[in-house]
Design a protein around this motif. Structure first.
Motif: not given
Length: 296
Positions: A229-230, A238-239, A241
């Motif tokens: 993620l990211e 995303t974290r 989400r």
């Protein structure tokens, strides 16, 4: 067992069994931020990778590594083994566990490879540790046109005596091997990608945040750790989400979304029938997120 999220798919697993410490560095992408090419070429989303630097404390953590573990590394997958990662593995002279397909590729780059036997449950480190096993689980790294271009690789189920079992899914979309591992083998902990990676053309080549939550429903006693993620420009997940979806489904007590540098600790239950584990140690909670263990 401890799991430290370094960046993207790079994690460090720490086990203690039979008086020995085993520390596995998984899929090291160790380049400085912006040192690697973009993976999206059209539109305004093109940025050089990695998008973020390694977190503070990475060097000290790497100093404890006893072995490397590679899920896949060919066909340009620098996000799982880049030049900096290969250089670190060479200079540290740590043994690297990999599937037979990758053995020659890695040896040609000067790495000390310990080839796994291929499919099937097998001893993890037979020369130094009894009661430890690793089972390769095939990945499906995308379908259609995108899937034809990908290196699909393997995830791994790791079982160490006295520690919780952990499934490292590797780069995969939702597929039967993943479903079967979660619902039949029932790992105590599963590290799943949630970035929803995709190129300019074709469908996703990784689980999306929504699919990670779907996967969590297959294994109600498994603690889920989201990563990938990211850190790369082609991963829109995303974290925030993942946390939002976990809260909406009432899963925030077992879906963990660590920040880079965070360490999660898991303990095996005393009873063999009580397989679920819970992260231990100090946790922090913010209004916008599920509990996230503090960095070690």
């Amino acid at each position: 067992m401890k799991i430290t999220q370094l960046r993207n798919a790079t994690v460090v697993l720490e086990f203690h069994s039979q008086g020995q410490d085993i520390t596995l560095l998984v899929d090291p992408m160790l380049a400085e931020a912006g040192a690697l090419p973009a993976l999206r070429y059209f539109g305004g989303q093109r940025r050089r990778n990695p998008l973020v630097p390694l977190p503070p404390g990475s060097e000290a953590l790497l100093g404890r590594v006893s072995h490397g573990l590679i899920t896949h590394c060919q066909r340009g997958h620098f996000d799982h083994l880049d030049r900096a990662g290969k250089r670190w593995l060479r200079e540290a002279a740590v043994p690297v566990l990999a599937m037979p397909r990758d053995t020659d590729h890695l040896r040609q780059r000067g790495l000390q490879v310990q080839a796994l036997q291929g499919p099937g449950r097998q001893p993890l480190l037979p020369a130094q540790l009894s009661g430890a096993f690793i089972t390769p689980i095939p990945c499906v790294h995308g379908r259609g046109i995108a899937g034809l271009l990908m290196e699909h690789g393997h995830g791994y189920l790791i079982e160490v005596a006295g520690e919780p079992s952990v499934y490292l899914a590797g780069d995969t979309v939702m597929c039967e091997p993943l479903r079967d591992c979660l619902s039949t083998l029932r790992p105590d902990v599963a590290v799943l990608p949630a970035g929803g990676a995709r190129f300019d053309l074709g469908a996703e080549i990784l689980l999306t945040p929504e699919e990670l939550i779907e996967a969590a429903a297959l294994c109600p006693q498994t603690q889920i750790v989201a990563n990938h993620l990211e850190a790369l420009d082609h991963c829109p997940g995303t974290r925030a989400r993942v946390r939002e979806l976990a809260r909406a489904r009432g899963l925030e007590d077992r879906v963990w979304v660590p920040e880079d540098g965070d360490t999660l600790s898991f303990q095996a239950r005393a009873s063999a029938s009580a397989r679920p584990v819970s992260p231990s140690g100090t946790c922090r909670k913010s209004p916008e997120s599920a509990p996230i263990p503090s960095a070690a």
